[in-house]
Write a protein that holds these residues in place. Structure first.
Motif, PDB file in Angstrom:
ATOM      1  N   SER A  26      55.312 -67.831  15.028  1.00 48.62           N
ATOM      2  CA  SER A  26      55.802 -68.834  15.898  1.00 48.62           C
ATOM      3  C   SER A  26      57.166 -69.077  15.902  1.00 48.62           C
ATOM      4  N   GLY A  27      57.852 -68.722  14.452  1.00 47.68           N
ATOM      5  CA  GLY A  27      59.318 -68.976  14.444  1.00 47.68           C
ATOM      6  C   GLY A  27      60.127 -67.806  14.974  1.00 47.68           C
ATOM      7  N   LEU A  28      59.653 -66.873  15.511  1.00 42.83           N
ATOM      8  CA  LEU A  28      60.471 -65.573  15.986  1.00 42.83           C
ATOM      9  C   LEU A  28      61.271 -65.774  16.982  1.00 42.83           C
ATOM     10  N   PRO A  29      62.471 -65.602  17.198  1.00 39.47           N
ATOM     11  CA  PRO A  29      63.447 -65.807  18.245  1.00 39.47           C
ATOM     12  C   PRO A  29      63.114 -64.879  19.187  1.00 39.47           C
ATOM     13  N   VAL A  30      63.008 -65.020  20.466  1.00 39.97           N
ATOM     14  CA  VAL A  30      62.509 -64.061  21.601  1.00 39.97           C
ATOM     15  C   VAL A  30      63.303 -64.582  22.561  1.00 39.97           C
ATOM     16  N   PRO A  31      63.821 -63.548  23.449  1.00 40.92           N
ATOM     17  CA  PRO A  31      64.766 -63.759  24.840  1.00 40.92           C
ATOM     18  C   PRO A  31      63.939 -64.422  25.990  1.00 40.92           C
ATOM     19  N   LEU A  32      64.613 -65.562  26.444  1.00 36.06           N
ATOM     20  CA  LEU A  32      63.981 -66.141  27.739  1.00 36.06           C
ATOM     21  C   LEU A  32      64.884 -66.327  28.955  1.00 36.06           C
ATOM     22  N   PRO A  33      64.350 -65.269  29.902  1.00 33.66           N
ATOM     23  CA  PRO A  33      65.052 -65.460  31.027  1.00 33.66           C
ATOM     24  C   PRO A  33      64.782 -66.797  31.996  1.00 33.66           C
ATOM     25  N   PRO A  34      65.009 -66.893  33.098  1.00 35.43           N
ATOM     26  CA  PRO A  34      64.703 -68.181  33.864  1.00 35.43           C
ATOM     27  C   PRO A  34      63.359 -67.642  34.363  1.00 35.43           C
ATOM     28  N   LEU A  35      62.729 -68.600  34.853  1.00 37.75           N
ATOM     29  CA  LEU A  35      61.246 -68.406  35.316  1.00 37.75           C
ATOM     30  C   LEU A  35      61.276 -67.316  36.356  1.00 37.75           C
ATOM     31  N   GLU A  36      62.017 -67.540  37.446  1.00 33.45           N
ATOM     32  CA  GLU A  36      61.922 -66.521  38.492  1.00 33.45           C
ATOM     33  C   GLU A  36      62.036 -65.052  38.017  1.00 33.45           C
ATOM     34  N   GLU A  37      62.935 -64.785  37.182  1.00 36.47           N
ATOM     35  CA  GLU A  37      63.207 -63.494  36.638  1.00 36.47           C
ATOM     36  C   GLU A  37      62.025 -62.956  35.757  1.00 36.47           C
TER      37      GLU A  37
END
Length: 401
Positions: free
Chosen positions: A143-154
């Protein structure tokens, strides 16, 4: 600090988030009743790198199960190196060795599923798995892993592209499934003599009739099993095959390394047929063309002078042998059959030359199936390459500029 450094390399509008911030896990568990018809998914129902192979029935299981809902992503935490992750479009219950996940309002269900199948999550799962014989990761470790998060539409556009490749993979799976069905029907006809590749044969319509020259023998009369066992050393590079390396109804998915295993292993040789005696309903049977060691949950077999290796392999995949294995399996949670329970089964035995022709026909069908599987593997590789560039932002979709 690490997340901020990585964030500077992200596209505009993207940010880094913890996996636990964009997803939740299902915690509700139930112990199914005998009459419970809810779908049940265990690790055996999920293929390595997907897809879902099917499901069982909750009422046929024992012990507590996790409740999941339609749209959830199921992530196998036991032996995470097998990469058993799939998104389901129905509700049911799953093994407690599976994490059932759904997105927070920061992510879409499709994007979360893509994240959970990404290399970064899979590497984290493997690295954090504990236990020698049955390594498991856990949600706190992931759960602590950093992940990339684009905007919802993308996120939606990324998921749509990956879903389109998944659909192509599913169509290929349908071709493979149909081909396997045809092969099984052909296997039945050839082993019964109904479609034997001979110039002529006798048939009076009685189910006990066999073609001229054929006879009934016991399975134990035409085959032997390997009994030699070794306990591999840490440096042993022999190939190792466990049940996890054999797909249901074949083929061989790969192999491990003997030195990475513990406890005694059965020695097998090139040309042997490996038959899974644990949970025989999964029909894990394959012929191997190299030597190595295998799990003691596998019977390694080779033919007597009355049979060919190819024909023995066909026999072991036949419905009659598979039914006998399922019927004689003992144990509730981990049912197993045994060689003594199988060896007395009557099986049809044509002359050696005809055995070779039967095996050649079945081998040609298997080769066609393997070519389709190779096409599927290429699609899986394409999807993983696309996922890598899409989830990193190196390839943008639907972005003007």
């Amino acid at each position: 600090m690490t997340a901020r450094v990585k964030e500077t390399c992200l596209p505009d509008g993207w940010r880094m988030a913890r996996l636990g911030d964009v997803s939740f896990i299902r915690k509700t568990q139930i112990t199914p009743k005998h009459t419970d018809n809810l779908p049940y998914i265990g690790l055996e129902h999920i293929a390595s790198r997907g897809p879902l192979l099917g499901h069982g029935r909750a009422g046929d299981t024992r012990s507590a199960k996790v409740v999941f809902q339609s749209g959830d992503t199921l992530f196998g935490k036991l032996r995470p190196n097998l990469r058993k992750t799939v998104r389901v479009m129905f509700g049911g219950v799953c093994s407690t060795d599976i994490i059932a996940m759904f997105p927070s309002n920061q992510a879409t269900a499709g994007y979360l599923s893509a994240l959970m199948r990404s290399d970064s999550v899979q590497r984290r799962a493997i690295r954090t798995a504990t236990g020698t014989r049955m390594p498991r990761t856990s949600w706190p470790a992931l759960s602590g892993l950093p992940v990339p998060l684009p905007p919802l539409e993308e996120q939606q556009r990324i998921a749509k592209i990956l879903d389109s490749v998944d659909q192509a993979i599913e169509r290929t799976d349908a071709v493979i499934g149909a081909s396997e069905g045809l092969r099984d029907a052909l296997l039945h006809h050839l082993l019964s003599g109904e479609r034997s590749p001979r110039t002529s044969f006798r048939s009076s319509g009685a189910p006990t009739d066999l073609p001229d020259g054929w006879r009934m023998v016991r399975l134990g009369d035409v085959s032997f099993i390997r009994k030699t066992q070794i306990t591999p050393k840490h440096t042993d590079n022999l190939p190792y095959i466990g049940l996890e390396h054999i797909a249901s109804r074949g083929p061989l998915l790969g192999h491990g390394r003997a030195g990475d295993t513990r406890s005694a292993k059965v020695v097998f040789q090139s040309g042997d047929t490996l038959f899974g005696k644990l949970r025989p309903n999964l029909r894990k049977t394959v012929r191997v063309m190299f030597g190595g060691v295998c799990s003691t949950d596998i019977i390694a077999m080779f033919p007597s002078n009355q049979a060919t290796a190819g024909y023995l392999s066909a026999l072991m995949r036949s419905d009659s042998v598979q039914r006998r294995a399922i019927r004689t399996a003992t144990g509730t949670r981990m049912p197993r059959t045994s060689w003594p329970a199988l060896s007395g089964l009557p099986v049809p035995l044509p002359p050696l030359e005809e055995q070779q022709r039967i095996a050649k026909i079945l081998d040609s069908v298997d080769q066609a199936i393997e070519r389709t599987r190779a096409e599927r593997a290429a699609l899986v590789e394409l999807k993983e390459s696309l996922a890598a560039v899409l989830l990193s932002g190196r390839l943008r979709v639907g972005v003007g500029g």
